[in-house]
Write a protein that holds these residues in place. Structure first.
Motif, mmCIF file in Angstrom:
data_model
loop_
_atom_site.group_PDB
_atom_site.id
_atom_site.type_symbol
_atom_site.label_atom_id
_atom_site.label_comp_id
_atom_site.label_asym_id
_atom_site.label_seq_id
_atom_site.Cartn_x
_atom_site.Cartn_y
_atom_site.Cartn_z
ATOM 1 N N SER A 194 1.040 -0.976 -0.067
ATOM 2 C CA SER A 194 -0.005 -0.063 0.006
ATOM 3 C C SER A 194 0.755 1.345 -0.075
ATOM 4 N N SER A 195 1.873 1.135 0.563
ATOM 5 C CA SER A 195 2.721 2.649 0.834
ATOM 6 C C SER A 195 3.404 2.813 -0.319
ATOM 7 N N PHE A 196 3.848 1.894 -1.260
ATOM 8 C CA PHE A 196 4.426 2.175 -2.626
ATOM 9 C C PHE A 196 3.257 2.696 -3.472
ATOM 10 N N ARG A 197 2.151 2.002 -3.451
ATOM 11 C CA ARG A 197 1.241 2.534 -4.409
ATOM 12 C C ARG A 197 0.580 3.857 -4.162
ATOM 13 N N LEU A 198 0.670 4.024 -2.920
ATOM 14 C CA LEU A 198 0.175 5.500 -2.362
ATOM 15 C C LEU A 198 1.141 6.445 -2.734
ATOM 16 N N ASP A 199 2.519 6.032 -2.508
ATOM 17 C CA ASP A 199 3.591 6.939 -3.200
ATOM 18 C C ASP A 199 3.130 7.352 -4.714
#
Length: 339
Positions: A194-199
């Motif tokens: 999720s963190s990478f996709r949100l970035d």
């Protein structure tokens, strides 16, 4: 008859023991008639390979393990299928192991729960840190899949999650969307995925000159949980015209929540999922989704694992494989066409 041996099968089939061994190991360069002949003898005699004996004789079992969080998730079921097929093409047998999104499950897989049976392990971790992985992996040949684990002493294969998310947002912006949301990340601590996709989502907004973000988490990571969470957000006044979902199950829930409220994709909200599971093309509308190159993922992981099994001793390597946006009806091309 007592225990059936490789020699018994060879005599019964009228072939050499080497030919029988090649068939048992799944060696590709055996003619179909010969393979059928040997397999018929194996079936008739009830032969079962002696894995431990073969391991003692060669030092290899030609068996690998693939460890992943949960086979009920369509992406991992499809990925396991791809790994099984690629392993068979290379003469390997594959053991599948669910880790259950638990640290203990991942520790067991990294340590090589089947030590002495498998030659190496491919794992898609969700919980363990790089430091924990390096501390416990020992001599087990391991390759990791997925987001930013990056252990110092093992290899990892992934797609560019941030880049893919930015591309998805650019696609929505090209459709004229200006109120683009991200849906489906965790309500608690964010996973690496999720963190990478949100970035990437935020980078895509910046590239499109969009200042406002709309973030809608979900409590439960299945389609029903997604339907409940997104439906509640709509009822509370969420106003978006484009949506990037963390995964396809989230997108499935979104489409149902929209339909129950008289909304349609892409007329009211253009929707993009992630993983390109087979179900997506059967939906109405068919789902636009980020599609990882799962064949390249499996082939690259197995290439690296084979090198580690053969004794390659290098710092951990991080390899990125390709992806594409599979365009369906939920967020078509600007001219209305789909793939």
């Amino acid at each position: 008859m007592g225990k059936v041996t490789l020699q018994d099968v060879a005599v019964h089939a009228g072939v050499s023991m080497k030919t029988v061994s090649n068939v048992v190991r799944g060696y590709r360069h055996v003619s179909e008639p010969m393979r059928d002949r040997v397999q018929a003898a194996i079936d008739e005699l009830g032969y079962r390979p002696n894995v431990s004996g073969r391991t003692l004789a060669t030092g290899r079992s030609n068996m690998l393990a693939f460890a992943f969080p949960d086979l009920r998730r369509p992406y991992f079921a499809e990925l396991a299928h791809v790994f099984s097929r690629v392993c068979a093409e290379r003469g390997y047998q594959l053991l599948l192991e669910e880790t259950g999104d638990s640290a203990e499950g991942e520790r067991s897989a990294v340590r090589g729960r089947e030590a002495g049976v498998v030659d190496g392990v491919v794992i898609h971790p969700q919980v363990l840190s790089p430091e924990a992985i390096d501390a416990i992996r020992g001599d087990t040949a391991v390759v990791f899949l997925g987001e930013d684990v990056r252990p110092r002493s093992a290899d990892q294969v992934a797609i560019d999650n941030a880049g893919a998310a930015a591309e998805a947002v650019a696609h929505l912006a090209a459709l004229g969307c200006r109120r683009i949301g991200f849906f489906g990340h965790e309500t608690g601590p964010e996973s690496r995925t999720s963190s990478f996709r949100l970035d990437g989502y935020r980078a895509g907004l910046a590239d499109a000159g969009i200042a406002t973000e709309f973030l809608v988490p979900r409590e439960v990571g299945d389609a029903i949980g997604a339907e409940v969470a997104f439906g509640r957000a709509l009822d509370e006044g969420l106003d978006v015209d484009g949506l990037l979902c963390r995964d396809d199950l989230a997108a499935v829930g979104v489409l149902r929540a929209m339909r129950l409220r008289g909304l349609e994709a892409p007329r009211d909200i253009a929707v993009i999922g992630w993983d390109a599971i087979g179900l997506g093309s059967s939906l109405a509308p068919s789902l636009t989704s980020v599609a990882p190159d799962t064949v390249a993922l499996a082939e690259t992981a197995l290439d690296l694992l084979a090198e580690r099994i053969d004794g390659v001793d290098l710092p951990g390597r991080y390899v990125t494989v390709g992806h594409r946006l599979l365009v369906g009806e939920s967020a078509p091309y600007p001219d209305g066409s789909v793939d």
